[in-house]
Design a protein around this motif. Structure first.
Motif, short mmCIF file in Angstrom:
data_model
loop_
_atom_site.label_atom_id
_atom_site.label_comp_id
_atom_site.label_asym_id
_atom_site.label_seq_id
_atom_site.Cartn_x
_atom_site.Cartn_y
_atom_site.Cartn_z
N HIS A 87 30.86 47.89 45.61
CA HIS A 87 30.31 46.77 46.36
C HIS A 87 30.40 45.47 45.57
N ALA A 88 30.07 45.50 44.29
CA ALA A 88 30.15 44.29 43.47
C ALA A 88 31.60 43.81 43.38
N THR A 89 32.54 44.73 43.23
CA THR A 89 33.96 44.37 43.18
C THR A 89 34.39 43.73 44.49
N ALA A 90 34.03 44.34 45.59
CA ALA A 90 34.40 43.79 46.90
C ALA A 90 33.76 42.42 47.12
N ALA A 91 32.53 42.23 46.68
CA ALA A 91 31.85 40.94 46.87
C ALA A 91 32.54 39.84 46.07
N VAL A 92 32.86 40.11 44.82
CA VAL A 92 33.52 39.10 44.00
C VAL A 92 34.92 38.81 44.54
N GLN A 93 35.63 39.84 44.94
CA GLN A 93 36.96 39.63 45.52
C GLN A 93 36.87 38.80 46.81
N GLN A 106 39.04 28.13 35.27
CA GLN A 106 38.33 28.62 34.08
C GLN A 106 36.89 28.15 34.00
N ASP A 107 36.56 27.03 34.61
CA ASP A 107 35.18 26.55 34.57
C ASP A 107 34.33 27.10 35.70
N SER A 108 34.88 27.98 36.51
CA SER A 108 34.16 28.57 37.63
C SER A 108 33.43 29.84 37.19
N PRO A 109 32.11 29.93 37.44
CA PRO A 109 31.41 31.18 37.14
C PRO A 109 32.01 32.37 37.89
N LEU A 110 32.58 32.11 39.04
CA LEU A 110 33.18 33.19 39.82
C LEU A 110 34.38 33.79 39.09
N GLU A 111 35.12 32.96 38.35
CA GLU A 111 36.27 33.47 37.60
C GLU A 111 35.81 34.47 36.55
N ARG A 112 34.72 34.17 35.88
CA ARG A 112 34.19 35.08 34.87
C ARG A 112 33.72 36.38 35.52
N HIS A 113 33.06 36.28 36.66
CA HIS A 113 32.63 37.48 37.37
C HIS A 113 33.84 38.30 37.81
#
Length: 146
Positions: A87-93, A106-113
């Motif tokens: 679920h976490a993988t699908a949410a971030v994707q 690179q400055d996006s928190p989403l990129e790190r997630h």
């Protein structure tokens, strides 16, 4: 002295926050309204929220029972981990798909997630070893003989 809590923190809130804030702050489109007002963004936000909430409930439920000294079977813990990671993988994707290239900056928190969640499934127990173990307990739990 109180027993330390094992409850995990909420899953990927910064990623969810970023995918929710970006349309408001960075892009004005869809008839001069923030992208978040577009139906596809509302639907994606609902999907992301549902996936993360379900994952958090599974992990919090298992760890909460452990905190109260209520037994949690190995199969139940493994199942919670497998589904929470999925679920976490699908949410971030979904967040990355929603935002496109800015979500991968690179400055996006989403990129790190996005980078972190790619490795979540390879930590022990991996899905390919967890699922047969879970499956082996199903006949025993249902009273069927093997």
């Amino acid at each position: 002295m109180p027993r330390p809590r094992t409850t995990a923190p909420p899953l990927a809130p910064a990623g969810h926050d970023r995918s929710g804030a970006f349309p408001h702050t960075a892009i004005q489109a869809v008839h001069d309204a923030g992208l978040l007002t577009a139906d596809r963004f509302k639907q994606a936000a609902g999907e992301i929220g549902t996936l993360l909430s379900t994952a958090e409930q599974l992990i919090s439920g298992a760890t909460g029972r452990l905190d109260r000294a209520v037994p949690v079977s190995g199969a139940e813990a493994l199942a919670a981990k497998v589904i929470a990671v999925r679920h976490a993988t699908a949410a971030v994707q979904a967040g990355v798909r929603l935002l496109g290239n800015p979500g991968l900056a690179q400055d996006s928190p989403l990129e790190r997630h996005f980078r972190d969640i790619q490795s979540a499934g390879v930590h022990a127990s991996q899905e390919d070893t967890a699922l047969p173990g879970i499956g082996a307990e199903v006949p025993a739990a249902s009273g069927a003989s093997s």
